[in-house]
Design a protein around this motif. Structure first.
Motif, PDB file in Angstrom:
ATOM      1  N   GLN A 151      -9.495   7.507  -6.734  1.00  0.00           N
ATOM      2  CA  GLN A 151      -9.563   5.989  -5.680  1.00  0.00           C
ATOM      3  C   GLN A 151     -10.524   4.914  -5.889  1.00  0.00           C
ATOM      4  OE1 GLN A 151      -6.008   6.001  -3.992  1.00  0.00           O
ATOM      5  NE2 GLN A 151      -5.755   7.305  -5.508  1.00  0.00           N
ATOM      6  N   LEU A 152      -9.931   3.358  -5.631  1.00  0.00           N
ATOM      7  CA  LEU A 152     -10.798   2.779  -5.700  1.00  0.00           C
ATOM      8  C   LEU A 152     -11.080   1.846  -3.974  1.00  0.00           C
ATOM      9  CD1 LEU A 152     -10.211  -0.476  -6.278  1.00  0.00           C
ATOM     10  CD2 LEU A 152      -9.406   1.089  -7.929  1.00  0.00           C
ATOM     11  N   SER A 153     -11.920   1.243  -3.936  1.00  0.00           N
ATOM     12  CA  SER A 153     -12.008   0.649  -2.843  1.00  0.00           C
ATOM     13  C   SER A 153     -11.433  -0.655  -2.924  1.00  0.00           C
ATOM     14  CB  SER A 153     -13.860  -0.306  -3.186  1.00  0.00           C
ATOM     15  OG  SER A 153     -13.917  -1.104  -1.495  1.00  0.00           O
ATOM     16  N   HIS A 154     -10.226  -0.495  -1.850  1.00  0.00           N
ATOM     17  CA  HIS A 154      -9.760  -1.501  -1.129  1.00  0.00           C
ATOM     18  C   HIS A 154      -8.618  -1.272   0.311  1.00  0.00           C
ATOM     19  CE1 HIS A 154      -7.012   1.821  -2.919  1.00  0.00           C
ATOM     20  NE2 HIS A 154      -6.109   1.432  -1.906  1.00  0.00           N
ATOM     21  N   ASP A 155      -8.798  -2.624   0.298  1.00  0.00           N
ATOM     22  CA  ASP A 155      -7.413  -2.758   1.489  1.00  0.00           C
ATOM     23  C   ASP A 155      -5.966  -2.291   1.481  1.00  0.00           C
ATOM     24  OD1 ASP A 155      -6.101  -4.892   0.517  1.00  0.00           O
ATOM     25  OD2 ASP A 155      -7.279  -6.393   2.391  1.00  0.00           O
ATOM     26  N   GLN A 169     -18.374   0.764  -0.797  1.00  0.00           N
ATOM     27  CA  GLN A 169     -17.028   1.066  -2.177  1.00  0.00           C
ATOM     28  C   GLN A 169     -16.901   2.179  -1.982  1.00  0.00           C
ATOM     29  OE1 GLN A 169     -17.058  -0.577  -6.027  1.00  0.00           O
ATOM     30  NE2 GLN A 169     -18.139  -2.145  -5.600  1.00  0.00           N
ATOM     31  N   THR A 170     -18.476   3.301  -2.639  1.00  0.00           N
ATOM     32  CA  THR A 170     -18.134   4.773  -1.927  1.00  0.00           C
ATOM     33  C   THR A 170     -17.003   5.156  -0.445  1.00  0.00           C
ATOM     34  OG1 THR A 170     -19.968   5.573  -3.112  1.00  0.00           O
ATOM     35  CG2 THR A 170     -18.634   7.018  -2.027  1.00  0.00           C
ATOM     36  N   ILE A 171     -17.612   4.581   0.861  1.00  0.00           N
ATOM     37  CA  ILE A 171     -17.377   4.889   1.729  1.00  0.00           C
ATOM     38  C   ILE A 171     -15.763   4.604   2.022  1.00  0.00           C
ATOM     39  CG2 ILE A 171     -17.114   3.928   4.577  1.00  0.00           C
ATOM     40  CD1 ILE A 171     -19.457   6.513   3.800  1.00  0.00           C
ATOM     41  N   ALA A 223     -12.368   7.112   2.425  1.00  0.00           N
ATOM     42  CA  ALA A 223     -11.092   6.658   3.439  1.00  0.00           C
ATOM     43  C   ALA A 223     -10.297   6.444   3.013  1.00  0.00           C
ATOM     44  CB  ALA A 223     -11.685   5.395   4.428  1.00  0.00           C
ATOM     45  N   ASP A 224      -9.944   6.253   1.994  1.00  0.00           N
ATOM     46  CA  ASP A 224      -8.696   5.784   1.359  1.00  0.00           C
ATOM     47  C   ASP A 224      -8.136   7.302   1.314  1.00  0.00           C
ATOM     48  OD1 ASP A 224      -6.374   4.230   0.394  1.00  0.00           O
ATOM     49  OD2 ASP A 224      -7.275   5.510  -1.480  1.00  0.00           O
ATOM     50  N   TYR A 226       0.983  -1.292   0.018  1.00  0.00           N
ATOM     51  CA  TYR A 226       0.055  -0.181   0.337  1.00  0.00           C
ATOM     52  C   TYR A 226       1.198   1.275  -0.239  1.00  0.00           C
ATOM     53  CZ  TYR A 226      -4.553   2.817   1.341  1.00  0.00           C
ATOM     54  OH  TYR A 226      -5.139   3.712   1.023  1.00  0.00           O
ATOM     55  N   ALA A 227       1.419   1.587  -1.018  1.00  0.00           N
ATOM     56  CA  ALA A 227       2.817   2.383  -1.385  1.00  0.00           C
ATOM     57  C   ALA A 227       2.381   3.878  -2.337  1.00  0.00           C
ATOM     58  CB  ALA A 227       3.809   1.823  -2.098  1.00  0.00           C
TER      59      ALA A 227
END
Length: 135
Positions: A36-40, A54-56, A60-61, A14-15
């Motif tokens: 950006q997209l929904s990812h951990d 996905q939006t939340i 957050a990202d 996650y760089a």
């Protein structure tokens, strides 16, 4: 200000590989992360089929990207939102964008698209942040 611009690549998977900077002449420094997209934190996609989630997660990202550069949401001057099935999800986009932005809402372009980069991706959000504005 220069400290904010150092070490753009971060570390680990996650760089912040989707971050680029645009600097204009004069005193205006702009941070413009790629959409950006929904990812951990490991880069795995999250929220298949769930537009709200996905939006939340995407917002957050964005917050983490801004923190990385010691910027805040209040310095965001513009956002671009790409959404599949926009007519179905417009109210969700508007509500969550308003909650994320708070009192000082940036200009926003919201576009409906047929597809995004990943098959299950429903939303992508990209901001423009003015680093010279007060937090």
């Amino acid at each position: 200000m220069a400290d904010r611009l150092r070490h753009l690549s971060g570390s680990g998977r996650y760089a912040f590989r989707n971050v680029r900077l645009r600097c204009s002449l004069g005193t205006k420094l702009r941070l413009q992360p790629s959409g950006q997209l929904s990812h951990d934190e490991d880069g795995s996609f999250l929220g298949s089929g769930d537009f709200w989630f996905q939006t939340i997660t995407t917002l957050a990202d964005l917050g983490r990207v801004l923190e990385r550069f010691r910027a805040s949401r209040t310095q965001t001057v513009e956002t671009t939102v790409l959404a599949r099935d926009l007519r179905e999800h417009f109210d969700v986009v508007a509500e969550l964008h308003r909650e994320y932005s708070g009192e000082r809402r940036p200009t926003s372009t919201v576009m409906g698209v047929a597809d995004l980069a990943l098959p299950d991706q429903l939303v992508e959000i990209g901001p423009v942040v003015r680093l010279d504005l007060p937090q």
